[in-house]
Scaffold this motif. Sequence first.
Motif, PDB file in Angstrom:
ATOM      1  N   LEU A  51       0.835  -1.208   0.000  1.00 27.42           N
ATOM      2  CA  LEU A  51       0.000   0.000   0.000  1.00 27.42           C
ATOM      3  C   LEU A  51       0.873   1.264   0.000  1.00 27.42           C
ATOM      4  CD1 LEU A  51      -2.852   1.289   0.308  1.00 27.42           C
ATOM      5  CD2 LEU A  51      -2.517   1.170   2.786  1.00 27.42           C
ATOM      6  N   THR A  52       1.837   1.330   0.929  1.00 31.04           N
ATOM      7  CA  THR A  52       2.655   2.530   1.107  1.00 31.04           C
ATOM      8  C   THR A  52       3.542   2.789  -0.107  1.00 31.04           C
ATOM      9  OG1 THR A  52       2.717   2.039   3.465  1.00 31.04           O
ATOM     10  CG2 THR A  52       4.349   3.610   2.653  1.00 31.04           C
ATOM     11  N   GLU A  53       3.735   4.074  -0.405  1.00 28.49           N
ATOM     12  CA  GLU A  53       4.615   4.466  -1.512  1.00 28.49           C
ATOM     13  C   GLU A  53       5.666   5.449  -0.990  1.00 28.49           C
ATOM     14  OE1 GLU A  53       2.222   5.759  -4.824  1.00 28.49           O
ATOM     15  OE2 GLU A  53       1.281   3.764  -4.950  1.00 28.49           O
TER      16      GLU A  53
ATOM     17  N   SER B 204      15.731  -1.094  13.401  1.00 30.45           N
ATOM     18  CA  SER B 204      14.488  -1.584  14.012  1.00 30.45           C
ATOM     19  C   SER B 204      13.989  -2.734  13.146  1.00 30.45           C
ATOM     20  CB  SER B 204      13.493  -0.419  13.998  1.00 30.45           C
ATOM     21  OG  SER B 204      12.204  -0.794  14.412  1.00 30.45           O
ATOM     22  N   MET B 205      13.248  -3.674  13.726  1.00 31.75           N
ATOM     23  CA  MET B 205      12.670  -4.779  12.948  1.00 31.75           C
ATOM     24  C   MET B 205      13.715  -5.498  12.113  1.00 31.75           C
ATOM     25  SD  MET B 205       9.449  -5.249  13.288  1.00 31.75           S
ATOM     26  CE  MET B 205       8.064  -4.371  13.996  1.00 31.75           C
ATOM     27  N   ARG B 206      14.845  -5.784  12.734  1.00 28.64           N
ATOM     28  CA  ARG B 206      15.939  -6.366  11.948  1.00 28.64           C
ATOM     29  C   ARG B 206      15.685  -7.838  11.611  1.00 28.64           C
ATOM     30  NH1 ARG B 206      20.611  -3.990  11.191  1.00 28.64           N
ATOM     31  NH2 ARG B 206      21.849  -5.871  11.555  1.00 28.64           N
TER      32      ARG B 206
ATOM     33  N   ALA C  96      -9.139  16.681  11.354  1.00 29.00           N
ATOM     34  CA  ALA C  96      -8.004  17.608  11.347  1.00 29.00           C
ATOM     35  C   ALA C  96      -6.830  17.053  10.551  1.00 29.00           C
ATOM     36  CB  ALA C  96      -7.576  17.892  12.786  1.00 29.00           C
ATOM     37  N   PHE C  97      -7.093  16.078   9.666  1.00 29.98           N
ATOM     38  CA  PHE C  97      -6.003  15.440   8.932  1.00 29.98           C
ATOM     39  C   PHE C  97      -5.317  16.388   7.963  1.00 29.98           C
ATOM     40  CE2 PHE C  97      -8.595  11.906  10.245  1.00 29.98           C
ATOM     41  CZ  PHE C  97      -7.661  10.982  10.640  1.00 29.98           C
ATOM     42  N   ARG C  98      -6.062  17.348   7.462  1.00 30.39           N
ATOM     43  CA  ARG C  98      -5.488  18.194   6.403  1.00 30.39           C
ATOM     44  C   ARG C  98      -5.171  19.602   6.874  1.00 30.39           C
ATOM     45  NH1 ARG C  98      -5.466  14.854   2.240  1.00 30.39           N
ATOM     46  NH2 ARG C  98      -6.998  13.200   2.390  1.00 30.39           N
TER      47      ARG C  98
HETATM   48  C1  FAD Z   1       8.977  -1.868   9.627  1.00 27.50           C
HETATM   49  C2  FAD Z   1       7.902  -1.345   8.720  1.00 27.50           C
HETATM   50  C3  FAD Z   1       7.060  -2.243   8.058  1.00 27.50           C
HETATM   51  C4  FAD Z   1       6.086  -1.780   7.172  1.00 27.50           C
HETATM   52  N1  FAD Z   1       5.332  -2.684   6.457  1.00 27.50           N
HETATM   53  C5  FAD Z   1       4.482  -2.228   5.495  1.00 27.50           C
HETATM   54  C6  FAD Z   1       3.820  -3.149   4.627  1.00 27.50           C
HETATM   55  O1  FAD Z   1       3.974  -4.390   4.737  1.00 27.50           O
HETATM   56  N2  FAD Z   1       2.999  -2.660   3.648  1.00 27.50           N
HETATM   57  C7  FAD Z   1       2.804  -1.312   3.495  1.00 27.50           C
HETATM   58  O2  FAD Z   1       2.058  -0.943   2.595  1.00 27.50           O
HETATM   59  N3  FAD Z   1       3.430  -0.411   4.298  1.00 27.50           N
HETATM   60  C8  FAD Z   1       4.265  -0.832   5.296  1.00 27.50           C
HETATM   61  N4  FAD Z   1       4.926   0.075   6.111  1.00 27.50           N
HETATM   62  C9  FAD Z   1       4.753   1.504   5.884  1.00 27.50           C
HETATM   63  C10 FAD Z   1       4.027   2.231   6.998  1.00 27.50           C
HETATM   64  O3  FAD Z   1       2.665   1.902   6.962  1.00 27.50           O
HETATM   65  C11 FAD Z   1       4.311   3.741   6.821  1.00 27.50           C
HETATM   66  O4  FAD Z   1       5.668   3.949   7.199  1.00 27.50           O
HETATM   67  C12 FAD Z   1       3.376   4.597   7.663  1.00 27.50           C
HETATM   68  O5  FAD Z   1       2.069   4.591   7.123  1.00 27.50           O
HETATM   69  C13 FAD Z   1       3.855   6.052   7.749  1.00 27.50           C
HETATM   70  O6  FAD Z   1       4.143   6.548   6.481  1.00 27.50           O
HETATM   71  P1  FAD Z   1       5.549   7.289   6.209  1.00 27.50           P
HETATM   72  O7  FAD Z   1       6.643   6.447   6.747  1.00 27.50           O
HETATM   73  O8  FAD Z   1       5.566   7.641   4.766  1.00 27.50           O
HETATM   74  O9  FAD Z   1       5.510   8.600   7.089  1.00 27.50           O
HETATM   75  P2  FAD Z   1       4.724   9.968   6.764  1.00 27.50           P
HETATM   76  O10 FAD Z   1       3.306   9.679   6.395  1.00 27.50           O
HETATM   77  O11 FAD Z   1       5.551  10.791   5.852  1.00 27.50           O
HETATM   78  O12 FAD Z   1       4.724  10.636   8.200  1.00 27.50           O
HETATM   79  C14 FAD Z   1       5.885  11.222   8.798  1.00 27.50           C
HETATM   80  C15 FAD Z   1       5.465  11.861  10.121  1.00 27.50           C
HETATM   81  O13 FAD Z   1       4.478  12.873   9.864  1.00 27.50           O
HETATM   82  C16 FAD Z   1       3.319  12.618  10.634  1.00 27.50           C
HETATM   83  N5  FAD Z   1       2.123  13.063   9.924  1.00 27.50           N
HETATM   84  C17 FAD Z   1       1.667  12.649   8.705  1.00 27.50           C
HETATM   85  N6  FAD Z   1       0.499  13.244   8.419  1.00 27.50           N
HETATM   86  C18 FAD Z   1       0.203  14.038   9.492  1.00 27.50           C
HETATM   87  C19 FAD Z   1      -0.877  14.900   9.813  1.00 27.50           C
HETATM   88  N7  FAD Z   1      -1.942  15.049   9.003  1.00 27.50           N
HETATM   89  N8  FAD Z   1      -0.844  15.568  10.993  1.00 27.50           N
HETATM   90  C20 FAD Z   1       0.193  15.401  11.842  1.00 27.50           C
HETATM   91  N9  FAD Z   1       1.236  14.603  11.604  1.00 27.50           N
HETATM   92  C21 FAD Z   1       1.236  13.915  10.445  1.00 27.50           C
HETATM   93  C22 FAD Z   1       3.324  11.115  10.846  1.00 27.50           C
HETATM   94  O14 FAD Z   1       2.519  10.754  11.950  1.00 27.50           O
HETATM   95  C23 FAD Z   1       4.806  10.867  11.067  1.00 27.50           C
HETATM   96  O15 FAD Z   1       5.138  11.176  12.396  1.00 27.50           O
HETATM   97  C24 FAD Z   1       5.896  -0.377   7.020  1.00 27.50           C
HETATM   98  C25 FAD Z   1       6.724   0.519   7.710  1.00 27.50           C
HETATM   99  C26 FAD Z   1       7.713   0.059   8.545  1.00 27.50           C
HETATM  100  C27 FAD Z   1       8.612   1.047   9.251  1.00 27.50           C
END
Ligand code: FAD
Length: 395
Positions: free
Chosen positions: A137-139, A214-216, A392-394
């Motif tokens: 899901l994540t990009e 982390s998660m090594r 308040a997400f945006r």
């Molecule tokens: C070990 C690990 C395993 C993972 N496994 C998977 C997987 O199997 N599949 C998958 O799809 N993804 C996976 N992920 C991804 C994970 O879901 C994302 O890292 C997570 O959703 C956060 O996205 P980001 O890292 O891009 O941080 P960002 O979204 O860029 O956020 C950075 C910071 O900004 C804050 N922030 C963002 N938006 C707001 C807002 N509106 N208001 C206030 N603060 C905000 C966040 O809370 C965070 O503190 C994994 C991540 C890790 C570290």
Amino acid sequence: MSHSTTNTSDVLDLDSLLNTDELELRQRVRDFADQRIRPNIARWYEDAVFPRELPAELGELGVLGMHLEGYGCPGRTAVEYGLAAMELEAGDSGIRTFVSVQGSLAMTAIHRWGSEDQKLEWLPRMAAGEVVGSFALTEPTAGSDPSSMASFARRDGEGSDAGWVLDGSKRWIGLASIADVMVVWANTEDGIRGFLIPAGTPGVTVTPIGSKLSMRASIQCDVEFDGVRLGPEALLPGADGLRGPFTCLNEARYGIAWGAMGAARDCYESALEYARSRMQFGKPLASYQLTQEKLVNMHLEIQKGTMLALHLGRLKDAGRLRPEQISAGKLNNVREAIAIAREARTILGGNGITLDYPPLRHANNLESVRTYEGTDEVHLLVLGNHLTGIPAFRG
Ligand SMILES: Cc1cc2nc3c(=O)[nH]c(=O)nc-3n(C[C@H](O)[C@H](O)[C@H](O)COP(=O)(O)OP(=O)(O)OC[C@H]3O[C@@H](n4cnc5c(N)ncnc54)[C@H](O)[C@@H]3O)c2cc1C
């Protein structure tokens, strides 16, 4: 130094809230963690290894897709699933993460949104651990806000046998480099849809992310899709929009509320054992009031967090669990678990910074746990929205 979890103290007698099946299941998973994870985890963590033989062993244990019914899935209750997550994460968050990605994310996506053929093809082998799944899901530029994803699948041809061409990239995808099948979420002309992509499909490049602190003992990858051609059978027919992935995320978040308390309990138990035997100023550390305060506060938070997780589990089994309640459990229990892991580390002094003891390993893992499946901030915003009625997400 390893230690057993059999001396878990339980001041509030929370075990009395569990039935015989639940206690029996918990003991079985606890034994597995004691025998298979605990003796090896420091080495796996140091070497950054996810043991390839574990999926089949976890399948045998009956914890893969354990809350799902049919198609070879164990069909256990939500509470039993939570108890298993707790015991596995007492071993290591990386191992519980595998079980979450396999069962709560990839298998739930197929079970909930897949065609009959897709379910028959993948679920029985995934439940047995013969086949590994991942969930993309994540990009790189879409984390907390998956609606902004850039991956795009365009129609390839016309009519009912039209396929798809997928372009885009994903980041942090658990198990992708060893996965036999990947559940991939991408935008289409009709909104976000899910696709099943078997390993070896041309145009897919998977690169494990290195240098993790982390998660090594677990794998996460970057994934690129470059003109990936998919047949019509790749589409998950039931998933339409973000509800598709969010349904799966809620399953995993629920498991994390339990799992985090397992990691916290392991930290607490190692600190308690150490404090009883470590002598300073002529007495065991446990005899000092400052140490007792730390241990009592840890124990209370573990008991409160476990009670919260159990309450969520009972609601889930009754079909009444709501998303904001899952947010409350994930936010609170991971936040408290990190605080407990760090406090436990202080009791271990210098020895606490080594891999001979679990607290700092757990604390480091929990940094990932607080980040994936919705960060602390995202769950705070979910709860803030629920309490105030103002999203308040945006900003
Ligand atoms: C070990 C690990 C395993 C993972 N496994 C998977 C997987 O199997 N599949 C998958 O799809 N993804 C996976 N992920 C991804 C994970 O879901 C994302 O890292 C997570 O959703 C956060 O996205 P980001 O890292 O891009 O941080 P960002 O979204 O860029 O956020 C950075 C910071 O900004 C804050 N922030 C963002 N938006 C707001 C807002 N509106 N208001 C206030 N603060 C905000 C966040 O809370 C965070 O503190 C994994 C991540 C890790 C570290």
